[in-house]
Design an enzyme around this catalytic site. Sequence first.
Site, short mmCIF file in Angstrom:
data_model
loop_
_atom_site.label_atom_id
_atom_site.label_comp_id
_atom_site.label_asym_id
_atom_site.label_seq_id
_atom_site.Cartn_x
_atom_site.Cartn_y
_atom_site.Cartn_z
N SER A 49 0.81 -1.22 0.00
CA SER A 49 0.00 0.00 0.00
C SER A 49 0.85 1.27 0.00
O SER A 49 0.33 2.37 0.11
CB SER A 49 -0.98 -0.01 1.17
N THR A 182 -0.61 3.26 4.92
CA THR A 182 0.28 4.38 4.60
C THR A 182 1.46 4.44 5.56
O THR A 182 1.29 4.22 6.75
CB THR A 182 -0.50 5.71 4.76
N THR A 200 1.87 6.98 0.20
CA THR A 200 0.89 5.91 0.05
C THR A 200 0.47 5.76 -1.41
O THR A 200 0.66 6.68 -2.21
CB THR A 200 -0.38 6.22 0.88
N ARG A 210 -9.09 10.31 -7.36
CA ARG A 210 -9.24 10.35 -5.91
C ARG A 210 -7.91 10.69 -5.22
O ARG A 210 -6.87 10.15 -5.53
CB ARG A 210 -9.74 8.99 -5.42
N THR A 233 -2.98 7.43 9.52
CA THR A 233 -3.13 6.35 8.55
C THR A 233 -4.54 5.80 8.68
O THR A 233 -5.15 5.88 9.73
CB THR A 233 -2.08 5.24 8.78
N GLY A 234 -5.07 5.29 7.58
CA GLY A 234 -6.41 4.71 7.63
C GLY A 234 -7.28 5.22 6.51
O GLY A 234 -6.78 5.57 5.44
#
Length: 318
Positions: A49, A182, A200, A210, A233-234
């Site tokens: 990722s 990330t 990321t 996006r 992160t998330g």
Amino acid sequence: AAALPVVINTWAFRKAAETAWRVLQLGGSELDAVERGCSQCEIDQCDGSVGYGGSPDESGETTLDAMIMDGDTMEVGAVADLRHVKNAIGVARKVIEYTKHTLLVGESASLFAVRMGFPYEDLTTQKSLSMYSQWLNQSCQPNYWKNVVPDSSKSCGPYKRPEKVTCKEEQTTSRSVHNHDTIGMVVIGGSGTVASGTSTNGAVHKIPGRVGDSPIAGAGSYADSTAGGAAATGDGDIMMRFLPSYQAVEYMRMGTDPTVACQKVISRIQKHAPKFFGAVICANTNGSYGAACNKIPGFTQFHFMVSSPLLSQPTEHV
Ligand code: SD4
């Protein structure tokens, strides 16, 4: 106990932590440490990722988001939706160094990168191609659309805006903990200078164009040498609405303990999005650090790395 310098980064990305620490030991700056540490993850394709060859979008392409922030000057360099260039945080660093801008996007950011000497190359790999074709072959492809109806005989996609709004929301991509990792890093140097950064490849099967939280100052990360630094992160689509990194730094400025600062940030988001996937790390200029995550089924522990003179080697914390 706290000591300086300190390096913290999201997830158990050990090689990134080691690289950043080594840069500091060799006399590099805090920005150098962040850049090299995050670049290490781009090279290693951490968890698939970060860097090239991961998170194909709806057209199969891998695009990158990254930022770096200097907490002394409050300058930010960032790239978003970067295409065909692998070293996203390296390009972000050039934005700080050679421009008066903060954020460059898309193919234009790629052209800037090429002018700065970065190779223009394909970011797809065998792995990203196979993720993409598996997704295409699913009868109902998980995606990021809502309030749209299928535009063909297929049960899903491509989509068009409905004539009249239908109530059924399309299925969204299942956000496994592992497609959202990330690298976010905060470095506090020996004299309290703060730098932060992220890198990321975003969200799997995202709609082309996006951009997530990671390249946005105050969302993906934030650094202020008069208070501290933070990184997130998330689920960036949700998290970026709350500027979690900025908020964590502001809590620390008011004297809040770093762990508590992260917890308060997470619970603020949680009020609006109880099941969001995400975590925040932060450290203040004394070298105290902390982290918090939103505990949801399948994600009850958040791992992050800490490097400090008090530890013999970069150490994984939960
Ligand atoms: C994004 N926040 O683009 C990134 C993904 C991530 O841990 O953080 N993964 O939404």
